[in-house]
Write a protein that holds these residues in place. Structure first.
Motif, PDB file in Angstrom:
ATOM      1  N   TYR A 172      53.334  36.761  45.212  1.00  0.00           N
ATOM      2  CA  TYR A 172      53.430  38.241  44.418  1.00  0.00           C
ATOM      3  C   TYR A 172      51.975  38.060  43.692  1.00  0.00           C
ATOM      4  O   TYR A 172      51.386  37.084  43.438  1.00  0.00           O
ATOM      5  N   LEU A 173      51.908  39.275  43.264  1.00  0.00           N
ATOM      6  CA  LEU A 173      51.031  39.522  42.188  1.00  0.00           C
ATOM      7  C   LEU A 173      51.736  40.593  41.255  1.00  0.00           C
ATOM      8  O   LEU A 173      52.030  41.780  41.505  1.00  0.00           O
ATOM      9  N   GLN A 174      51.620  40.001  39.855  1.00  0.00           N
ATOM     10  CA  GLN A 174      52.206  40.663  38.805  1.00  0.00           C
ATOM     11  C   GLN A 174      50.929  41.443  38.127  1.00  0.00           C
ATOM     12  O   GLN A 174      50.109  40.902  37.784  1.00  0.00           O
ATOM     13  N   LEU A 175      50.921  42.760  38.072  1.00  0.00           N
ATOM     14  CA  LEU A 175      49.894  43.770  37.450  1.00  0.00           C
ATOM     15  C   LEU A 175      50.348  44.156  36.279  1.00  0.00           C
ATOM     16  O   LEU A 175      51.340  45.107  36.129  1.00  0.00           O
ATOM     17  N   ASN A 176      49.930  43.995  35.175  1.00  0.00           N
ATOM     18  CA  ASN A 176      50.115  44.348  33.866  1.00  0.00           C
ATOM     19  C   ASN A 176      48.731  44.971  33.228  1.00  0.00           C
ATOM     20  O   ASN A 176      47.828  44.658  33.659  1.00  0.00           O
ATOM     21  N   SER A 177      49.262  45.910  32.276  1.00  0.00           N
ATOM     22  CA  SER A 177      48.345  46.585  31.223  1.00  0.00           C
ATOM     23  C   SER A 177      47.190  47.302  32.330  1.00  0.00           C
ATOM     24  O   SER A 177      46.155  47.097  32.193  1.00  0.00           O
ATOM     25  N   LEU A 178      47.890  47.952  33.348  1.00  0.00           N
ATOM     26  CA  LEU A 178      46.921  48.602  34.331  1.00  0.00           C
ATOM     27  C   LEU A 178      45.914  49.708  33.796  1.00  0.00           C
ATOM     28  O   LEU A 178      46.224  50.347  32.976  1.00  0.00           O
ATOM     29  N   LYS A 179      44.850  49.547  34.755  1.00  0.00           N
ATOM     30  CA  LYS A 179      43.750  50.689  34.139  1.00  0.00           C
ATOM     31  C   LYS A 179      43.521  51.509  35.489  1.00  0.00           C
ATOM     32  O   LYS A 179      43.779  50.921  36.275  1.00  0.00           O
ATOM     33  N   PRO A 180      42.935  52.723  35.250  1.00  0.00           N
ATOM     34  CA  PRO A 180      42.379  53.479  36.189  1.00  0.00           C
ATOM     35  C   PRO A 180      41.621  52.811  37.300  1.00  0.00           C
ATOM     36  O   PRO A 180      41.722  52.875  38.332  1.00  0.00           O
ATOM     37  N   GLU A 181      40.647  52.046  36.713  1.00  0.00           N
ATOM     38  CA  GLU A 181      39.693  51.295  37.603  1.00  0.00           C
ATOM     39  C   GLU A 181      40.535  50.161  38.410  1.00  0.00           C
ATOM     40  O   GLU A 181      39.803  49.550  39.212  1.00  0.00           O
ATOM     41  N   ASP A 182      41.811  50.127  38.177  1.00  0.00           N
ATOM     42  CA  ASP A 182      42.634  49.032  38.965  1.00  0.00           C
ATOM     43  C   ASP A 182      42.998  49.714  40.353  1.00  0.00           C
ATOM     44  O   ASP A 182      43.622  49.015  41.293  1.00  0.00           O
ATOM     45  N   THR A 183      42.867  51.040  40.490  1.00  0.00           N
ATOM     46  CA  THR A 183      43.134  51.770  41.674  1.00  0.00           C
ATOM     47  C   THR A 183      42.464  51.394  42.960  1.00  0.00           C
ATOM     48  O   THR A 183      41.309  51.178  42.777  1.00  0.00           O
ATOM     49  N   ALA A 184      43.283  51.006  43.971  1.00  0.00           N
ATOM     50  CA  ALA A 184      42.712  50.253  45.172  1.00  0.00           C
ATOM     51  C   ALA A 184      43.921  50.048  46.160  1.00  0.00           C
ATOM     52  O   ALA A 184      44.902  50.197  45.897  1.00  0.00           O
ATOM     53  N   VAL A 185      43.404  49.678  47.022  1.00  0.00           N
ATOM     54  CA  VAL A 185      44.334  49.174  48.112  1.00  0.00           C
ATOM     55  C   VAL A 185      44.342  47.491  48.070  1.00  0.00           C
ATOM     56  O   VAL A 185      43.300  47.110  47.972  1.00  0.00           O
ATOM     57  N   GLY A 240      38.570  49.507  46.337  1.00  0.00           N
ATOM     58  CA  GLY A 240      38.700  50.745  45.609  1.00  0.00           C
ATOM     59  C   GLY A 240      38.041  51.684  46.077  1.00  0.00           C
ATOM     60  O   GLY A 240      37.260  51.317  46.939  1.00  0.00           O
ATOM     61  N   PRO A 241      38.253  53.087  45.887  1.00  0.00           N
ATOM     62  CA  PRO A 241      37.226  53.918  46.533  1.00  0.00           C
ATOM     63  C   PRO A 241      35.836  53.906  46.418  1.00  0.00           C
ATOM     64  O   PRO A 241      35.676  53.895  45.344  1.00  0.00           O
ATOM     65  N   GLY A 242      35.278  53.923  47.479  1.00  0.00           N
ATOM     66  CA  GLY A 242      33.789  53.647  47.518  1.00  0.00           C
ATOM     67  C   GLY A 242      32.879  52.465  47.095  1.00  0.00           C
ATOM     68  O   GLY A 242      32.059  52.102  46.807  1.00  0.00           O
ATOM     69  N   ARG A 243      34.068  51.514  47.065  1.00  0.00           N
ATOM     70  CA  ARG A 243      33.622  50.016  46.652  1.00  0.00           C
ATOM     71  C   ARG A 243      34.079  49.021  47.785  1.00  0.00           C
ATOM     72  O   ARG A 243      34.749  49.299  48.817  1.00  0.00           O
ATOM     73  N   GLU A 244      33.286  47.891  47.628  1.00  0.00           N
ATOM     74  CA  GLU A 244      33.435  46.577  48.625  1.00  0.00           C
ATOM     75  C   GLU A 244      34.718  45.981  48.383  1.00  0.00           C
ATOM     76  O   GLU A 244      35.233  45.990  47.066  1.00  0.00           O
ATOM     77  N   ARG A 245      35.474  45.452  49.269  1.00  0.00           N
ATOM     78  CA  ARG A 245      36.547  44.564  48.913  1.00  0.00           C
ATOM     79  C   ARG A 245      36.015  43.577  48.082  1.00  0.00           C
ATOM     80  O   ARG A 245      35.110  42.785  48.205  1.00  0.00           O
ATOM     81  N   GLU A 246      36.754  43.234  47.249  1.00  0.00           N
ATOM     82  CA  GLU A 246      36.683  42.281  46.046  1.00  0.00           C
ATOM     83  C   GLU A 246      37.896  41.385  45.927  1.00  0.00           C
ATOM     84  O   GLU A 246      38.964  41.742  46.031  1.00  0.00           O
ATOM     85  N   PHE A 247      37.579  39.945  45.652  1.00  0.00           N
ATOM     86  CA  PHE A 247      38.449  38.932  45.336  1.00  0.00           C
ATOM     87  C   PHE A 247      39.281  39.256  43.915  1.00  0.00           C
ATOM     88  O   PHE A 247      38.656  39.559  42.995  1.00  0.00           O
ATOM     89  N   VAL A 248      40.755  39.220  43.774  1.00  0.00           N
ATOM     90  CA  VAL A 248      41.202  39.484  42.722  1.00  0.00           C
ATOM     91  C   VAL A 248      41.827  38.093  42.159  1.00  0.00           C
ATOM     92  O   VAL A 248      41.892  37.573  41.157  1.00  0.00           O
ATOM     93  N   ALA A 249      42.668  37.424  42.934  1.00  0.00           N
ATOM     94  CA  ALA A 249      43.361  36.229  42.640  1.00  0.00           C
ATOM     95  C   ALA A 249      43.651  35.369  43.703  1.00  0.00           C
ATOM     96  O   ALA A 249      43.779  35.740  44.730  1.00  0.00           O
ATOM     97  N   GLY A 250      43.962  34.124  43.443  1.00  0.00           N
ATOM     98  CA  GLY A 250      44.209  33.132  44.537  1.00  0.00           C
ATOM     99  C   GLY A 250      45.019  31.916  44.026  1.00  0.00           C
ATOM    100  O   GLY A 250      44.810  31.512  42.823  1.00  0.00           O
ATOM    101  N   VAL A 251      45.852  31.258  44.884  1.00  0.00           N
ATOM    102  CA  VAL A 251      46.729  30.159  44.498  1.00  0.00           C
ATOM    103  C   VAL A 251      46.963  29.151  45.665  1.00  0.00           C
ATOM    104  O   VAL A 251      46.693  29.445  46.510  1.00  0.00           O
TER     105      VAL A 251
END
Length: 121
Positions: free
Chosen positions: A80-93, A40-51
């Protein structure tokens, strides 16, 4: 050598959904675990999910658990990554990676270029 191309990002309002895809080519996709990361803007890259390579053993960060779902189709060489119930803080590359997943820790060997997800409030 595995090449990865993400797609499916875009603009969405809070509470909305998106489905990200990660298409692989050039290697044996089914041999690798797949991970999704974000920066996200001004943030470090973070892990989201893995399989794992088999599609089992999915792991998620606490911030997305219960809202995002990772899956893969080895025959189609796509994850695939299904993103539901998105929040503004999910904004990112959002980036996908192919690598290994062990003990809940993902290590990426190959990375895509990323796809932008923007969530408005």
């Amino acid at each position: 050598q595995v090449q990865l191309v993400e797609s499916g990002g875009g603009f969405v309002q809070a509470g909305g959904s998106l489905r990200l895809s990660c298409a692989a080519s050039g290697g044996c996709f089914s041999m690798y675990a797949v991970g999704w990361f974000r920066q996200g803007p001004g943030r470090e890259r973070e892990f989201v999910a893995g399989v794992k390579w088999s599609g089992s053993g999915a792991v998620y960060s606490d911030s997305v658990k219960g809202r995002f779902t990772i899956s893969r189709d080895n025959a189609a060489a796509t994850a695939y990554l299904q993103l539901n119930s998105l929040k503004p803080e999910d904004t990112a590359v959002y980036y996908c990676a192919a690598g290994s997943l062990s003990g809940g820790e993902f290590r990426g060997d190959y990375w895509g270029q990323g796809t932008q997800v923007s969530v408005s409030s």
